[in-house]
Scaffold this motif. Structure first.
Motif, PDB file in Angstrom:
ATOM      1  N   ARG A 231       0.837  -1.208   0.000  1.00 23.87           N
ATOM      2  CA  ARG A 231       0.000   0.000   0.000  1.00 23.87           C
ATOM      3  C   ARG A 231       0.874   1.261   0.000  1.00 23.87           C
ATOM      4  N   ARG A 232       1.891   1.276   0.828  1.00 20.96           N
ATOM      5  CA  ARG A 232       2.761   2.454   0.937  1.00 20.96           C
ATOM      6  C   ARG A 232       3.509   2.709  -0.372  1.00 20.96           C
ATOM      7  N   LEU A 233       4.092   1.651  -0.942  1.00 23.86           N
ATOM      8  CA  LEU A 233       4.874   1.814  -2.168  1.00 23.86           C
ATOM      9  C   LEU A 233       3.989   2.151  -3.354  1.00 23.86           C
ATOM     10  N   ALA A 234       2.826   1.514  -3.427  1.00 26.18           N
ATOM     11  CA  ALA A 234       1.919   1.782  -4.549  1.00 26.18           C
ATOM     12  C   ALA A 234       1.402   3.209  -4.499  1.00 26.18           C
ATOM     13  N   THR A 235       1.037   3.672  -3.318  1.00 23.91           N
ATOM     14  CA  THR A 235       0.537   5.042  -3.185  1.00 23.91           C
ATOM     15  C   THR A 235       1.598   6.046  -3.629  1.00 23.91           C
ATOM     16  N   ARG A 236       2.832   5.788  -3.234  1.00 26.01           N
ATOM     17  CA  ARG A 236       3.933   6.670  -3.611  1.00 26.01           C
ATOM     18  C   ARG A 236       4.135   6.704  -5.122  1.00 26.01           C
ATOM     19  N   ALA A 237       3.865   5.576  -5.788  1.00 19.66           N
ATOM     20  CA  ALA A 237       4.090   5.479  -7.236  1.00 19.66           C
ATOM     21  C   ALA A 237       2.868   5.871  -8.049  1.00 19.66           C
ATOM     22  N   VAL A 241      -4.407   0.793  -4.958  1.00 19.31           N
ATOM     23  CA  VAL A 241      -4.224  -0.476  -4.256  1.00 19.31           C
ATOM     24  C   VAL A 241      -5.458  -0.784  -3.424  1.00 19.31           C
ATOM     25  N   GLU A 242      -5.812  -2.056  -3.404  1.00 19.03           N
ATOM     26  CA  GLU A 242      -6.932  -2.554  -2.617  1.00 19.03           C
ATOM     27  C   GLU A 242      -6.433  -3.736  -1.793  1.00 19.03           C
ATOM     28  N   VAL A 243      -6.782  -3.776  -0.513  1.00 16.29           N
ATOM     29  CA  VAL A 243      -6.362  -4.859   0.373  1.00 16.29           C
ATOM     30  C   VAL A 243      -7.600  -5.507   0.973  1.00 16.29           C
ATOM     31  N   GLY A 263      -3.974 -21.928  10.051  1.00 16.98           N
ATOM     32  CA  GLY A 263      -3.195 -22.389  11.199  1.00 16.98           C
ATOM     33  C   GLY A 263      -2.301 -21.337  11.806  1.00 16.98           C
ATOM     34  N   SER A 264      -2.317 -20.125  11.283  1.00 10.52           N
ATOM     35  CA  SER A 264      -1.408 -19.075  11.740  1.00 10.52           C
ATOM     36  C   SER A 264      -2.143 -17.996  12.513  1.00 10.52           C
ATOM     37  N   ALA A 265      -1.449 -17.425  13.486  1.00 12.25           N
ATOM     38  CA  ALA A 265      -1.987 -16.272  14.197  1.00 12.25           C
ATOM     39  C   ALA A 265      -1.956 -15.025  13.332  1.00 12.25           C
ATOM     40  N   SER A 266      -1.180 -15.047  12.251  1.00 16.56           N
ATOM     41  CA  SER A 266      -1.103 -13.930  11.313  1.00 16.56           C
ATOM     42  C   SER A 266      -2.099 -14.181  10.189  1.00 16.56           C
ATOM     43  N   THR A 267      -3.139 -13.394  10.148  1.00 20.99           N
ATOM     44  CA  THR A 267      -4.227 -13.647   9.204  1.00 20.99           C
ATOM     45  C   THR A 267      -3.841 -13.274   7.777  1.00 20.99           C
ATOM     46  N   PRO A 268      -4.476 -13.928   6.778  1.00 20.78           N
ATOM     47  CA  PRO A 268      -4.092 -13.695   5.377  1.00 20.78           C
ATOM     48  C   PRO A 268      -4.645 -12.389   4.822  1.00 20.78           C
ATOM     49  N   ARG A 269      -4.124 -12.016   3.660  1.00 23.28           N
ATOM     50  CA  ARG A 269      -4.558 -10.824   2.934  1.00 23.28           C
ATOM     51  C   ARG A 269      -4.539 -11.125   1.434  1.00 23.28           C
ATOM     52  N   LEU A 270      -5.283 -10.326   0.695  1.00 18.45           N
ATOM     53  CA  LEU A 270      -5.160 -10.300  -0.758  1.00 18.45           C
ATOM     54  C   LEU A 270      -4.959  -8.848  -1.167  1.00 18.45           C
ATOM     55  N   VAL A 271      -3.895  -8.580  -1.911  1.00 19.37           N
ATOM     56  CA  VAL A 271      -3.580  -7.229  -2.379  1.00 19.37           C
ATOM     57  C   VAL A 271      -3.777  -7.179  -3.890  1.00 19.37           C
ATOM     58  N   VAL A 272      -4.473  -6.153  -4.353  1.00 21.59           N
ATOM     59  CA  VAL A 272      -4.627  -5.905  -5.787  1.00 21.59           C
ATOM     60  C   VAL A 272      -4.125  -4.491  -6.065  1.00 21.59           C
ATOM     61  N   ALA A 273      -3.047  -4.385  -6.840  1.00 18.17           N
ATOM     62  CA  ALA A 273      -2.450  -3.087  -7.184  1.00 18.17           C
ATOM     63  C   ALA A 273      -2.614  -2.855  -8.676  1.00 18.17           C
ATOM     64  N   ARG A 274      -3.157  -1.686  -9.040  1.00 17.72           N
ATOM     65  CA  ARG A 274      -3.500  -1.411 -10.437  1.00 17.72           C
ATOM     66  C   ARG A 274      -2.775  -0.172 -10.953  1.00 17.72           C
ATOM     67  N   TYR A 275      -2.049  -0.351 -12.068  1.00 18.93           N
ATOM     68  CA  TYR A 275      -1.458   0.782 -12.796  1.00 18.93           C
ATOM     69  C   TYR A 275      -2.230   0.966 -14.095  1.00 18.93           C
ATOM     70  N   THR A 276      -2.689   2.181 -14.329  1.00 19.52           N
ATOM     71  CA  THR A 276      -3.391   2.515 -15.563  1.00 19.52           C
ATOM     72  C   THR A 276      -2.654   3.656 -16.249  1.00 19.52           C
ATOM     73  N   PRO A 277      -2.193   3.483 -17.482  1.00 18.60           N
ATOM     74  CA  PRO A 277      -1.463   4.553 -18.173  1.00 18.60           C
ATOM     75  C   PRO A 277      -2.398   5.711 -18.505  1.00 18.60           C
ATOM     76  N   PRO A 278      -1.856   6.906 -18.680  1.00 18.37           N
ATOM     77  CA  PRO A 278      -2.710   8.061 -18.979  1.00 18.37           C
ATOM     78  C   PRO A 278      -3.419   7.961 -20.315  1.00 18.37           C
ATOM     79  N   ALA A 327       6.351  -0.805 -14.000  1.00 20.30           N
ATOM     80  CA  ALA A 327       5.553  -0.345 -15.149  1.00 20.30           C
ATOM     81  C   ALA A 327       5.135   1.103 -14.962  1.00 20.30           C
ATOM     82  N   ALA A 328       4.732   1.449 -13.732  1.00 22.96           N
ATOM     83  CA  ALA A 328       4.342   2.831 -13.458  1.00 22.96           C
ATOM     84  C   ALA A 328       5.535   3.767 -13.592  1.00 22.96           C
TER      85      ALA A 328
END
Length: 525
Positions: A231-237, A241-243, A263-278, A327-328
């Motif tokens: 999220r941090r890197l995508a926002t900067r670029a 981003v959607e989590v 089985g983990s105490a650390s819960t999962p995530r799904l990240v979708v990062a989208r670059y769209t050219p001008p 790509a961005a």
């Protein structure tokens, strides 16, 4: 909150239009060394061949560099290097020809001058000059070459240099890691050479990002942490981003990711990062990357030795993220989306089990046979989601998926599968251009019956464990979730990790795949 990763950047590369023979840089005190090429002599010739600038350096320093190279045992092979430490005079009465010049000369083998040779030469120079302030070189320059050839050789040299300049921070002593020197390219200025440096830096920066993320210890790097970095890197670029967290994953039916992470105490995530050219996009390319932030094997637990490198089991997700950011940064004309299914495969009271039946995104049911085949479970969710929701023209996944790929191809080639011959050829060509090699493998339709299940739509692994071809069966399993898309699968289990430095490859996470995919995007018409 977990700390942010230190996403470092490669050292500076600058161009100087002046030639070595008259460059004022050599006398202004800013350089620690001058690097010049040596190559094998032509057939029938004795000794080594001097590269561009070597004769100028010999004249300026008053030293027979060819004789020094032979005395050092150099053959001119790509990646050889020898540092000549020049003595300083004692007393004012002694004047040496090099008194006001950089105190070191680095002799670097460039082989036949191919892209691979020049990447290796750049890598050798990076390692030889670590801890110095700046080094100037004529490597990769040829006064008689066309500008396109100079651009090509410049990019290969700079990529090799920047890739080998990477070094892992070492715990409490991370600040003691010697930084790579600034690289000054003599005899080149602006134009195609400048564009080549920019392209090389973009590619190397993407690889550095993958290495930084994959080398981060799993005690820090859980799924939430990776999602925060993305999220941090995508926002900067300027990348959207959607989590998705556990609730959203459950509500939308991402059963594979949830099962692996159960089985983990650390819960999962799904990240979708989208670059769209001008401008209107030429193609929409979706890159899915396996993101297992640590893999114990789950209830089908791994031996201790096999667990040790498992912090790099999310290298595919790191490659997907680096690709969309690259790509961005480069202003790609294609729309690029990265999908990162993130989970930690741990042993716990709620772990998923062999013989479970898991319903993945889109409704397909999977008979689980081995909880250590977790990568294909999270990829099934992500690929089915990409097919159903993202509508890609090209769908590519990158995963440290099977040990079988390493057994078959070693660590020099990734296993490449695909449903479209043109896509497979394009990815193979991109790998040859970048030195990240991929070997086309068969999607053998006659093997499909071995994935038939009596209790679900598909088995997770082959019915006969003695058949071999584990990488092929994994690819066939994934193929079920891509619909009719143009799809390619890169199994990078062998190439994503290295036990020692070798040319531009560094020990630990190698970053394999980021440069290949960025090259593919650049070549895609």
């Amino acid at each position: 909150m977990a700390p942010s990763a230190r996403h470092r950047t490669p050292p500076t590369v600058t161009l100087s239009g002046s030639a070595l023979a008259d460059s004022p840089l050599l006398t202004d005190g800013s350089l620690d060394a001058v690097a010049v090429p040596v190559a094998p002599g032509r057939e029938g010739d004795e000794g080594l061949a001097a590269g561009s600038g070597t004769a100028q350096a010999a004249a300026r320093y008053g030293i027979d560099l060819a004789e020094l190279a032979e005395r050092s045992g150099l053959t001119g092979a790509a990646g050889e290097s020898s540092v000549v430490q020049l003595p300083r005079p004692v007393g004012s009465a002694v004047a040496l020809p090099w008194t006001d010049l950089p105190p070191r000369i680095v002799l670097v083998g460039v082989g036949q001058g191919s892209d691979t040779d020049l990447r290796r030469a750049g890598a050798a120079l990076a390692r030889a000059s670590r801890g110095w302030r700046a080094v100037a070189t004529t490597l990769g320059d040829d006064d008689h070459a066309a500008s396109s050839d100079v651009a090509r050789s410049t990019r290969a040299l700079v990529e090799g240099y920047l890739l080998a300049a990477y070094a892992q921070p070492s715990g409490a002593h991370k600040d003691a890691v010697k930084a790579a020197a600034e690289l000054v390219l003599l005899g080149r200025d602006g134009g195609r050479a400048g564009a080549a440096v920019v392209a090389a830096r973009t590619a190397a920066s993407a690889t550095w990002l993958v290495r930084d993320l994959a080398n981060t210890p799993s005690g820090v790097k859980n799924p939430a942490w990776v999602a925060d970095q993305a999220r941090r890197l995508a926002t900067r670029a300027g990348v959207s981003v959607e989590v998705l967290g556990p609730r959203e994953l459950a509500a939308q039916g991402f059963g594979g990711i949830l099962a692996v992470g159960s089985g983990s105490a650390s819960t999962p995530r799904l990240v979708v990062a989208r670059y769209t050219p001008p401008q209107p996009a030429a193609h929409h390319v979706v890159v899915v990357g396996k993101g297992i932030t640590y893999d114990t094997g789950g209830l089908s637990i791994k031996p201790r030795e096999s667990m040790v490198p498992m912090k790099t089991d999310m290298a595919g997700a790191a490659v997907a993220l680096a690709t969309v950011l690259g790509a961005a940064h480069s202003g790609s004309v294609h729309r690029v989306t990265a999908v990162l299914p993130l989970a930690e495969n741990q042993v716990g009271a709620a772990s998923y089990r062999p013989d479970d039946v898991v319903r993945v995104y889109g409704g397909t049911t999977v008979e689980v046979q081995n909880t250590d085949a977790e990568g294909r479970m999270v990829l099934a969710d992500a690929l089915a989601y990409a097919d159903a929701v993202l509508d890609p023209d090209v769908l590519i996944d990158v995963a440290t998926l099977t040990g079988a790929a390493t057994l078959g191809l070693g660590r020099g080639h990734a296993a490449l599968y695909g449903t479209d011959d043109d896509l497979v050829r394009a990815l193979t060509a991109a790998g040859q251009a970048t030195g990240e090699l991929a070997w086309p493998m068969p999607l053998s339709a006659e093997y499909q019956d071995s994935l038939r299940s009596d209790v679900a739509d598909v088995r997770q692994t082959a019915r006969d464990k003695h058949m071999g071809g584990g990488s092929v069966f994994a690819a066939l399993f994934l193929q079920r979730f891509v619909g009719t898309r143009r799809w390619a699968h890169l199994d990078v289990a062998g190439t994503a990790r290295a036990t020692a430095d070798a040319h531009e490859v560094t020990a630990g996470a190698t970053g394999y795949g980021a440069r290949l995919l960025l090259q593919y995007l650049a070549d895609l018409s």
